[in-house]
Write an enzyme that holds these catalytic residues in place. Structure first.
Site, PDB file in Angstrom:
ATOM      1  N   ASP A   1      37.763  73.971  53.231  1.00  0.00           N
ATOM      2  CA  ASP A   1      39.183  74.445  53.512  1.00  0.00           C
ATOM      3  C   ASP A   1      39.512  75.111  52.291  1.00  0.00           C
ATOM      4  OD1 ASP A   1      39.053  73.045  55.760  1.00  0.00           O
ATOM      5  OD2 ASP A   1      39.892  71.162  55.136  1.00  0.00           O
TER       6      ASP A   1
ATOM      7  N   GLY B   1      34.303  66.713  61.727  1.00  0.00           N
ATOM      8  CA  GLY B   1      33.101  65.829  61.844  1.00  0.00           C
ATOM      9  C   GLY B   1      32.768  65.352  60.549  1.00  0.00           C
ATOM     10  N   ALA B   2      32.918  66.240  59.483  1.00  0.00           N
ATOM     11  CA  ALA B   2      32.553  65.744  58.276  1.00  0.00           C
ATOM     12  C   ALA B   2      33.538  64.723  57.556  1.00  0.00           C
ATOM     13  CB  ALA B   2      32.535  66.738  57.233  1.00  0.00           C
TER      14      ALA B   2
ATOM     15  N   GLU C   1      35.306  70.161  67.599  1.00  0.00           N
ATOM     16  CA  GLU C   1      35.282  71.175  66.859  1.00  0.00           C
ATOM     17  C   GLU C   1      33.906  72.136  67.037  1.00  0.00           C
ATOM     18  OE1 GLU C   1      38.809  70.748  63.518  1.00  0.00           O
ATOM     19  OE2 GLU C   1      36.795  70.292  63.060  1.00  0.00           O
TER      20      GLU C   1
ATOM     21  N   GLY D   1      50.653  58.266  65.160  1.00  0.00           N
ATOM     22  CA  GLY D   1      51.132  58.299  63.777  1.00  0.00           C
ATOM     23  C   GLY D   1      51.858  56.992  63.322  1.00  0.00           C
TER      24      GLY D   1
ATOM     25  N   ALA E   1      44.515  64.005  57.631  1.00  0.00           N
ATOM     26  CA  ALA E   1      43.500  63.327  57.989  1.00  0.00           C
ATOM     27  C   ALA E   1      43.438  61.884  58.166  1.00  0.00           C
ATOM     28  CB  ALA E   1      42.374  63.219  56.877  1.00  0.00           C
ATOM     29  N   ALA E   2      44.755  61.353  58.405  1.00  0.00           N
ATOM     30  CA  ALA E   2      44.925  59.965  58.747  1.00  0.00           C
ATOM     31  C   ALA E   2      44.154  59.625  60.147  1.00  0.00           C
ATOM     32  CB  ALA E   2      46.484  59.717  58.984  1.00  0.00           C
ATOM     33  N   GLY E   3      44.281  60.577  61.007  1.00  0.00           N
ATOM     34  CA  GLY E   3      43.832  60.427  62.327  1.00  0.00           C
ATOM     35  C   GLY E   3      42.125  60.344  62.074  1.00  0.00           C
ATOM     36  N   ASP E   4      41.437  61.244  61.179  1.00  0.00           N
ATOM     37  CA  ASP E   4      40.221  61.224  60.716  1.00  0.00           C
ATOM     38  C   ASP E   4      39.646  59.737  59.872  1.00  0.00           C
ATOM     39  OD1 ASP E   4      39.650  63.677  61.896  1.00  0.00           O
ATOM     40  OD2 ASP E   4      40.103  64.564  59.933  1.00  0.00           O
TER      41      ASP E   4
HETATM   42  P1  ADP Z   1      46.193  62.291  63.902  1.00  0.00           P
HETATM   43  O1  ADP Z   1      45.943  62.714  62.495  1.00  0.00           O
HETATM   44  O2  ADP Z   1      44.868  62.464  64.595  1.00  0.00           O
HETATM   45  O3  ADP Z   1      47.354  63.175  64.479  1.00  0.00           O
HETATM   46  P2  ADP Z   1      47.904  59.998  63.718  1.00  0.00           P
HETATM   47  O4  ADP Z   1      48.782  60.765  62.846  1.00  0.00           O
HETATM   48  O5  ADP Z   1      48.159  59.481  65.166  1.00  0.00           O
HETATM   49  O6  ADP Z   1      46.493  60.688  64.067  1.00  0.00           O
HETATM   50  O7  ADP Z   1      47.245  58.875  62.922  1.00  0.00           O
HETATM   51  C1  ADP Z   1      46.139  57.946  63.109  1.00  0.00           C
HETATM   52  C2  ADP Z   1      46.538  56.491  62.735  1.00  0.00           C
HETATM   53  O8  ADP Z   1      46.883  56.473  61.287  1.00  0.00           O
HETATM   54  C3  ADP Z   1      47.929  55.931  63.528  1.00  0.00           C
HETATM   55  O9  ADP Z   1      47.449  55.254  64.723  1.00  0.00           O
HETATM   56  C4  ADP Z   1      48.302  55.075  62.452  1.00  0.00           C
HETATM   57  O10 ADP Z   1      47.821  53.870  62.475  1.00  0.00           O
HETATM   58  C5  ADP Z   1      48.054  55.578  61.056  1.00  0.00           C
HETATM   59  N1  ADP Z   1      49.134  56.508  60.415  1.00  0.00           N
HETATM   60  C6  ADP Z   1      49.218  57.913  60.706  1.00  0.00           C
HETATM   61  N2  ADP Z   1      50.258  58.294  60.199  1.00  0.00           N
HETATM   62  C7  ADP Z   1      51.145  57.218  59.689  1.00  0.00           C
HETATM   63  C8  ADP Z   1      52.171  57.004  58.868  1.00  0.00           C
HETATM   64  N3  ADP Z   1      53.139  57.895  58.642  1.00  0.00           N
HETATM   65  N4  ADP Z   1      52.286  55.557  58.465  1.00  0.00           N
HETATM   66  C9  ADP Z   1      51.455  54.562  58.720  1.00  0.00           C
HETATM   67  N5  ADP Z   1      50.530  54.929  59.282  1.00  0.00           N
HETATM   68  C10 ADP Z   1      50.090  56.171  59.718  1.00  0.00           C
END
Ligand code: ADP
Length: 310
Positions: A17, A45-46, A144, A226, A253-256
């Site tokens: 990136d 993936g990574a 991906e 989220g 990358a919270a989802g990752d």
């Molecule tokens: P992606 O990045 O794939 O869109 P999400 O945004 O749904 O995935 O985030 C995945 C998980 O991370 C959520 O289910 C939640 O538990 C946590 N998370 C993401 N954003 C937040 C936030 N703003 N505050 C608290 N937890 C979060």
């Protein structure tokens, strides 16, 4: 000696990136002086492989890099994160996956992704990793890389005891129906909407979407929302696991972080609800820090976070 950590195989993308900070996004034909450029190792993936390794998994990656200068750095990054890269193919005929991300002073971005070597991962490449997949506790995949390669991985895993977890990102509307027939499907709400064509605005709608995804073949469905947390549909029951309230710095990358952690904790023998609490904590912690892989916490950090949030 064989480790007793869960064996996680990630079949997915590996990207560099390149983030360019600029006062504004250039218009066609314009040359603009940008303020800075930074390179980060990425690719869903990574990223998920790194999250799984930090969560305590014994992780191997199946993927591909190109013949350019980024390739050795991408491999080195896997090595530094204790990820087995023996099944990452190096192809001299193509470039490594690259995302060029322009970010302006208002935080708006414009992104170009060159899939490069990721787009050339073939069914034969996956076949070469048959034993690795079949010896794993869980196979974790995203979208991906070519859908044929994803399908091949899923089919191989199904011929053994290996569980299959699919994060259907980026979402595709015409996802082949057989790819919903997995042990655990974990879309975010937008992906769930694209796959089903249904609305996801309210709790009832999310619940209905998860039910449909389960009817279409997924044994368990975890829809991430989220800061709304995670909706789990399992054994005919729906349950919402609220997110942890945190000061958000950057949700990249919270989802990752969520997916990699969930794969490890579920494979360690936690129940799905308990594994989701761990994954929600890992996702929340990633949201409190800047960056993608750099924002991912270790298993010990997530454990102390959970202990302080009982
Ligand atoms: P992606 O990045 O794939 O869109 P999400 O945004 O749904 O995935 O985030 C995945 C998980 O991370 C959520 O289910 C939640 O538990 C946590 N998370 C993401 N954003 C937040 C936030 N703003 N505050 C608290 N937890 C979060």
């Amino acid at each position: 000696m064989k480790s007793n950590r869960p064996r996680v195989v990630v079949l997915g993308s590996i990207n560099m990136d390149l983030v360019i900070q600029s006062p504004r996004i250039p218009i066609p034909g314009e040359t603009l002086l940008a303020s800075s450029s930074t390179e980060f190792c990425g690719g869903k993936g990574a990223n998920q492989a790194v999250a799984a390794a930090r969560a305590g998994g014994d992780v191997a990656m199946i993927g591909a890099v190109g013949g350019d200068g980024f390739a050795s750095r991408l491999i080195e990054n896997l090595r530094t994160n204790n990820i087995d890269f023996q099944h990452v193919r190096r192809r001299d005929d193509v470039a490594s996956g690259l995302a060029v991300i322009a970010v302006d002073d208002n935080g708006q971005n414009a992104i170009m992704v060159v899939p490069g070597a990721n787009a050339l991962i073939s069914v034969e490449d996956v076949e070469r990793s048959r034993e690795l997949i079949q010896d794993a506790d869980i196979l974790l995949l995203q979208l991906e890389i070519p859908v044929e390669a994803v399908t091949a991985g899923v089919e191989i895993a199904k011929q053994s005891e290996t569980r299959v977890m699919l994060d259907p990102a980026p979402a595709i509307a015409n996802l082949p129906p057989h790819l919903l027939d997995v042990d655990l499907l974990c879309p975010n709400e937008r992906e769930a909407q694209v796959i089903t064509g249904m609305q996801v605005g309210t709790d009832e709608q999310v619940s209905a979407v998860a039910k449909v995804l389960q009817q279409r073949g997924a044994t368990h469905v975890a829809v991430t929302l989220g800061e709304g947390g995670t909706h789990l549909r399992s054994d005919g029951q729906s349950q919402l696991f609220p997110s942890f309230k945190v000061g958000v710095a950057d949700t990249t990358a919270a989802g990752d972080a969520f997916a990699g952690t969930l794969a490890v904790k579920w494979s360690e023998g936690e129940t799905l609800p308990d594994a989701i609490r761990w994954a929600n904590a890992a996702g929340a912690m990633a949201a409190t820090r800047r960056g993608a892989q750099a924002s991912m916490a270790s298993g010990e950090e997530v454990q102390s976070f959970l202990e302080s949030h009982i």
